[in-house]
Design a protein around this motif. Structure first.
Motif, mmCIF file in Angstrom:
data_model
loop_
_atom_site.group_PDB
_atom_site.id
_atom_site.type_symbol
_atom_site.label_atom_id
_atom_site.label_comp_id
_atom_site.label_asym_id
_atom_site.label_seq_id
_atom_site.Cartn_x
_atom_site.Cartn_y
_atom_site.Cartn_z
ATOM 1 N N UNK A 84 -25.838 51.777 3.164
ATOM 2 C CA UNK A 84 -25.862 53.350 2.509
ATOM 3 C C UNK A 84 -25.101 53.985 1.382
ATOM 4 N N UNK A 85 -23.916 52.741 0.206
ATOM 5 C CA UNK A 85 -23.629 53.115 -0.469
ATOM 6 C C UNK A 85 -25.122 52.976 -1.700
ATOM 7 N N UNK A 86 -26.059 51.976 -1.663
ATOM 8 C CA UNK A 86 -26.575 52.413 -2.596
ATOM 9 C C UNK A 86 -27.698 52.944 -2.414
ATOM 10 N N UNK A 87 -27.700 53.476 -1.381
ATOM 11 C CA UNK A 87 -28.337 54.552 -0.973
ATOM 12 C C UNK A 87 -28.723 56.048 -1.541
ATOM 13 N N UNK A 88 -26.945 56.182 -1.799
ATOM 14 C CA UNK A 88 -26.703 57.296 -2.477
ATOM 15 C C UNK A 88 -26.378 57.367 -4.128
ATOM 16 N N UNK A 89 -26.475 56.185 -4.797
ATOM 17 C CA UNK A 89 -25.470 55.955 -6.152
ATOM 18 C C UNK A 89 -26.432 54.996 -6.911
ATOM 19 N N UNK A 90 -26.249 54.751 -7.899
ATOM 20 C CA UNK A 90 -26.916 53.784 -9.024
ATOM 21 C C UNK A 90 -25.435 53.411 -9.651
ATOM 22 N N UNK A 91 -25.311 52.375 -10.327
ATOM 23 C CA UNK A 91 -24.639 51.627 -10.905
ATOM 24 C C UNK A 91 -24.468 50.506 -9.705
ATOM 25 N N UNK A 92 -23.144 49.957 -9.989
ATOM 26 C CA UNK A 92 -22.288 48.626 -9.583
ATOM 27 C C UNK A 92 -21.436 49.317 -8.848
ATOM 28 N N UNK A 93 -20.522 48.350 -7.236
ATOM 29 C CA UNK A 93 -19.295 49.030 -7.205
ATOM 30 C C UNK A 93 -19.239 47.148 -6.089
ATOM 31 N N UNK A 94 -17.846 47.276 -5.685
ATOM 32 C CA UNK A 94 -17.086 45.643 -4.892
ATOM 33 C C UNK A 94 -17.472 46.415 -3.335
ATOM 34 N N UNK A 98 -20.063 34.890 8.452
ATOM 35 C CA UNK A 98 -21.308 33.989 7.758
ATOM 36 C C UNK A 98 -21.319 33.753 6.457
ATOM 37 N N UNK A 99 -19.859 33.375 5.960
ATOM 38 C CA UNK A 99 -19.191 33.612 4.462
ATOM 39 C C UNK A 99 -19.278 34.538 3.645
ATOM 40 N N UNK A 100 -19.829 36.014 4.317
ATOM 41 C CA UNK A 100 -19.860 37.261 3.287
ATOM 42 C C UNK A 100 -18.607 37.414 3.609
ATOM 43 N N UNK A 101 -17.438 36.599 2.382
ATOM 44 C CA UNK A 101 -16.091 37.768 2.542
ATOM 45 C C UNK A 101 -16.062 39.062 1.325
ATOM 46 N N UNK A 102 -16.826 38.631 0.441
ATOM 47 C CA UNK A 102 -16.741 39.208 -0.778
ATOM 48 C C UNK A 102 -18.257 39.872 -1.277
ATOM 49 N N UNK A 103 -17.956 41.236 -2.227
ATOM 50 C CA UNK A 103 -18.891 41.203 -2.651
ATOM 51 C C UNK A 103 -19.378 42.506 -3.384
ATOM 52 N N UNK A 104 -20.637 41.981 -4.471
ATOM 53 C CA UNK A 104 -21.350 43.769 -4.527
ATOM 54 C C UNK A 104 -22.640 44.859 -4.427
ATOM 55 N N UNK A 105 -22.063 45.440 -4.801
ATOM 56 C CA UNK A 105 -23.353 46.434 -4.302
ATOM 57 C C UNK A 105 -23.952 46.555 -6.042
ATOM 58 N N UNK A 106 -25.206 46.904 -6.156
ATOM 59 C CA UNK A 106 -25.410 46.986 -7.075
ATOM 60 C C UNK A 106 -27.219 47.934 -7.155
ATOM 61 N N UNK A 143 -12.456 37.684 -5.100
ATOM 62 C CA UNK A 143 -13.702 39.079 -5.122
ATOM 63 C C UNK A 143 -14.026 38.554 -6.557
ATOM 64 N N UNK A 144 -15.211 39.432 -6.814
ATOM 65 C CA UNK A 144 -16.037 39.149 -8.324
ATOM 66 C C UNK A 144 -14.654 39.638 -9.060
ATOM 67 N N UNK A 145 -15.135 39.174 -10.605
ATOM 68 C CA UNK A 145 -14.298 39.674 -11.299
ATOM 69 C C UNK A 145 -14.906 40.909 -12.636
ATOM 70 N N UNK A 146 -14.872 41.710 -13.284
ATOM 71 C CA UNK A 146 -14.892 42.725 -13.904
ATOM 72 C C UNK A 146 -16.463 42.166 -14.514
ATOM 73 N N UNK A 147 -16.049 41.161 -15.051
ATOM 74 C CA UNK A 147 -17.148 40.450 -16.069
ATOM 75 C C UNK A 147 -18.205 39.804 -15.087
ATOM 76 N N UNK A 148 -18.093 39.277 -13.795
ATOM 77 C CA UNK A 148 -19.164 38.889 -12.843
ATOM 78 C C UNK A 148 -19.484 40.246 -12.104
ATOM 79 N N UNK A 149 -19.242 42.045 -11.986
ATOM 80 C CA UNK A 149 -20.077 42.455 -11.584
ATOM 81 C C UNK A 149 -20.525 43.462 -12.734
ATOM 82 N N UNK A 150 -19.981 43.462 -13.948
ATOM 83 C CA UNK A 150 -20.860 43.716 -15.188
ATOM 84 C C UNK A 150 -22.278 42.679 -15.609
ATOM 85 N N UNK A 151 -22.254 41.561 -14.896
ATOM 86 C CA UNK A 151 -23.274 40.955 -16.040
ATOM 87 C C UNK A 151 -24.449 40.851 -14.081
#
Length: 201
Positions: free
Chosen positions: A60-70, A89-97, A116-124
């Motif tokens: 739902x976040x992806x559907x309504x936005x552009x960009x990235x977010x943890x 199932x191993x999905x503890x931390x994530x990033x949506x783009x 958690x993903x670092x800021x650099x990893x989110x940007x990458x």
């Protein structure tokens, strides 16, 4: 950037997403024109069987936005506890783009279990998602028959390729001519190079 090898992009994404990722490419009214999902099969089956997409805060976040977010920063309802259930199932931390370029929109979700993903990893990841989106635009332009014709022509001469596909030589040439026009390729060899560089064949 659009001709960067798609396989290299996928490999980098997989390194950054040890618990898997989902790519919904070039969304249209009836859904995505291409998908790639590498989450654990058991989670995929449960997600589909229970129809969790409408309740998924990441979707739902992806559907309504552009960009990235943890995932942890998404402030949306989760009525079916999708994010918490994914941890089993191993999905503890994530990033949506979400990427919106060249008149097309694609949605991505990346996961890991350890931190958690670092800021650099989110940007990458956002950059890799943009590359994935642009590379796959090549395939989105083409029919399955045109891609098949190019893949066979990359392996065989024209008469052999037509025989393998089961069509006439003029039929093969018609498909290749359409492919060249869509890719603005100088000739069939150039078209095949574009498709290989984009990871289509």
């Amino acid at each position: 950037m659009a001709n960067r090898n798609q396989e290299m992009v996928r490999q980098n994404i997989e390194i950054l997403s040890p618990s898997g990722y989902a790519a919904l490419l070039h969304l249209k009214f009836m859904g995505a024109s291409q998908t790639r999902i590498t989450y654990p099969e058991e989670w995929q089956q449960a997600y589909i069987a229970e129809g969790l997409t409408p309740a998924d805060p990441v979707f739902n976040w992806c559907f309504g936005h552009t960009g990235s977010i943890r995932w942890s920063e998404i402030d949306l309802p989760d009525p079916q506890n999708v994010l918490e259930r994914g941890k089993a199932y191993g999905l503890h931390f994530g990033v949506a783009v979400t990427v919106s370029l060249e008149g097309s929109k694609s949605m991505f979700s990346f996961a890991r279990a350890d931190r958690e993903y670092t800021n650099d990893e989110v940007a990458l990841l956002e950059n890799l998602a943009q590359q994935y989106h642009l590379n796959s635009l090549v395939a989105a332009k083409l029919s399955a028959e045109e891609i098949e014709a190019a893949a066979m022509r990359a392996k065989y001469n024209a008469p052999e390729a037509a025989e393998v596909i089961g069509i006439s030589l003029p039929g093969l040439n018609k498909r290749l001519a359409s492919l060249r026009a869509k890719l603005d390729a100088q000739d069939t060899t150039h078209a095949i190079v574009i498709l290989k560089e984009s990871g289509v064949i």
